[in-house]
Design a protein around this motif. Structure first.
Motif, short mmCIF file in Angstrom:
data_model
loop_
_atom_site.label_atom_id
_atom_site.label_comp_id
_atom_site.label_asym_id
_atom_site.label_seq_id
_atom_site.Cartn_x
_atom_site.Cartn_y
_atom_site.Cartn_z
N LEU A 163 26.89 -18.33 9.87
CA LEU A 163 25.80 -18.18 8.90
C LEU A 163 25.64 -16.72 8.45
N LEU A 164 25.57 -15.79 9.40
CA LEU A 164 25.38 -14.39 9.02
C LEU A 164 26.59 -13.82 8.30
N ARG A 165 27.80 -14.23 8.70
CA ARG A 165 29.00 -13.77 7.99
C ARG A 165 28.98 -14.23 6.54
N LEU A 166 28.61 -15.49 6.33
CA LEU A 166 28.58 -16.01 4.96
C LEU A 166 27.48 -15.35 4.13
N LYS A 167 26.29 -15.19 4.72
CA LYS A 167 25.19 -14.54 4.00
C LYS A 167 25.59 -13.14 3.56
N ASN A 168 26.22 -12.38 4.45
CA ASN A 168 26.61 -11.01 4.13
C ASN A 168 27.77 -10.96 3.14
N THR A 169 28.76 -11.82 3.31
CA THR A 169 29.93 -11.80 2.45
C THR A 169 29.60 -12.30 1.04
N LEU A 170 28.83 -13.37 0.97
CA LEU A 170 28.53 -13.99 -0.33
C LEU A 170 27.24 -13.46 -0.97
N ASP A 171 26.47 -12.68 -0.21
CA ASP A 171 25.18 -12.17 -0.68
C ASP A 171 24.26 -13.31 -1.13
N VAL A 172 24.12 -14.30 -0.23
CA VAL A 172 23.25 -15.46 -0.47
C VAL A 172 22.23 -15.52 0.66
N PRO A 173 21.10 -14.84 0.51
CA PRO A 173 20.12 -14.77 1.61
C PRO A 173 19.47 -16.11 1.95
N ASP A 174 19.45 -17.05 1.02
CA ASP A 174 18.80 -18.35 1.27
C ASP A 174 19.74 -19.41 1.80
N LEU A 175 20.94 -19.04 2.20
CA LEU A 175 21.92 -19.99 2.72
C LEU A 175 21.42 -20.62 4.02
N VAL A 176 21.50 -21.95 4.11
CA VAL A 176 21.02 -22.67 5.30
C VAL A 176 22.02 -23.78 5.64
N PRO A 177 22.40 -23.93 6.93
CA PRO A 177 23.29 -25.05 7.28
C PRO A 177 22.56 -26.38 7.16
N ILE A 178 23.27 -27.39 6.70
CA ILE A 178 22.69 -28.73 6.50
C ILE A 178 22.78 -29.55 7.79
N HIS A 179 23.76 -29.28 8.62
CA HIS A 179 23.96 -30.01 9.87
C HIS A 179 24.45 -29.01 10.91
N ARG A 180 24.80 -29.48 12.10
CA ARG A 180 25.27 -28.56 13.14
C ARG A 180 26.60 -29.04 13.69
N ILE A 181 27.30 -28.09 14.27
CA ILE A 181 28.57 -28.36 14.92
C ILE A 181 28.67 -27.34 16.06
N ASP A 182 29.13 -27.77 17.21
CA ASP A 182 29.18 -26.91 18.39
C ASP A 182 30.05 -25.68 18.15
N ARG A 183 29.74 -24.62 18.86
CA ARG A 183 30.48 -23.35 18.77
C ARG A 183 31.97 -23.56 19.03
N ASP A 184 32.30 -24.38 20.01
CA ASP A 184 33.71 -24.58 20.39
C ASP A 184 34.47 -25.47 19.42
N THR A 185 33.79 -26.12 18.51
CA THR A 185 34.40 -27.10 17.62
C THR A 185 34.72 -26.50 16.26
N ALA A 186 35.91 -26.80 15.76
CA ALA A 186 36.29 -26.42 14.40
C ALA A 186 36.04 -27.60 13.48
N GLY A 187 35.73 -27.33 12.22
CA GLY A 187 35.54 -28.42 11.28
C GLY A 187 34.75 -27.99 10.06
N LEU A 188 34.55 -28.93 9.17
CA LEU A 188 33.83 -28.65 7.93
C LEU A 188 32.33 -28.57 8.17
N MET A 189 31.74 -27.53 7.60
CA MET A 189 30.29 -27.31 7.67
C MET A 189 29.75 -27.31 6.25
N LEU A 190 28.60 -27.93 6.08
CA LEU A 190 27.94 -27.94 4.78
C LEU A 190 26.73 -27.02 4.82
N PHE A 191 26.61 -26.18 3.79
CA PHE A 191 25.49 -25.26 3.68
C PHE A 191 24.78 -25.50 2.35
#
Length: 150
Positions: free
Chosen positions: A24-52
């Protein structure tokens, strides 16, 4: 909406010792989108598609799809192979916090976690599995695979 391919071992949101190094913080900083919020969750150890969510106006509608279980998630995992275990299998159990707050365990009681598990291919002592959770308990897929000895 923003769709991101999350790598293994990177948490989505800040928590515990992971406060700055999160998706989340990497995307907010890289894309300059302060209102970015994840729609669902996925464990730290798991790779996969995330929706924001990019816009507050549509955020609840997308979140509701997950909350009301109108979105199906499918995962693949590589784990041990047991040819004596009949597949497919539906694992239904109660999962709660284990001995440590970051661990989960199956315990007696009403079912709160359901996962359909099927084998996609087997090679020697390992296999590739398709996992379809019908609930979203922390580490549910790992707990169910471990309970099956996989």
């Amino acid at each position: 909406m923003l769709v991101v391919d999350k790598p293994h071992f990177l948490p989505v949101i800040p928590s515990g010792k992971y406060l700055q190094h999160t998706l989340l913080l990497r995307l907010k900083n890289t894309l300059d989108v302060p209102d970015l919020v994840p729609i669902h969750r996925i464990d730290r150890d798991t790779a996969g598609l995330m929706l924001f969510s990019l816009q507050a106006a549509s955020r609840d509608a997308y979140s509701a799809l997950f909350r009301e279980r109108r979105v199906e998630k499918t995962y693949e995992a590589v784990a041990g192979f047991n040819p004596a275990l009949a597949m497919p299998v539906r694992r239904e159990s109660r999962i709660r916090v284990g001995a440590h707050f970051m661990q989960q365990a199956e315990v007696p009681g009403p079912v709160n976690a359901i996962t359909d598990i099927d084998i996609l291919e087997a090679r020697g002592t390992c296999a590739r599995y398709r996992l379809r959770p019908f609930s979203g308990k922390r580490h549910q897929l790992r707990v169910h695979m471990m309970a099956l000895g996989l």
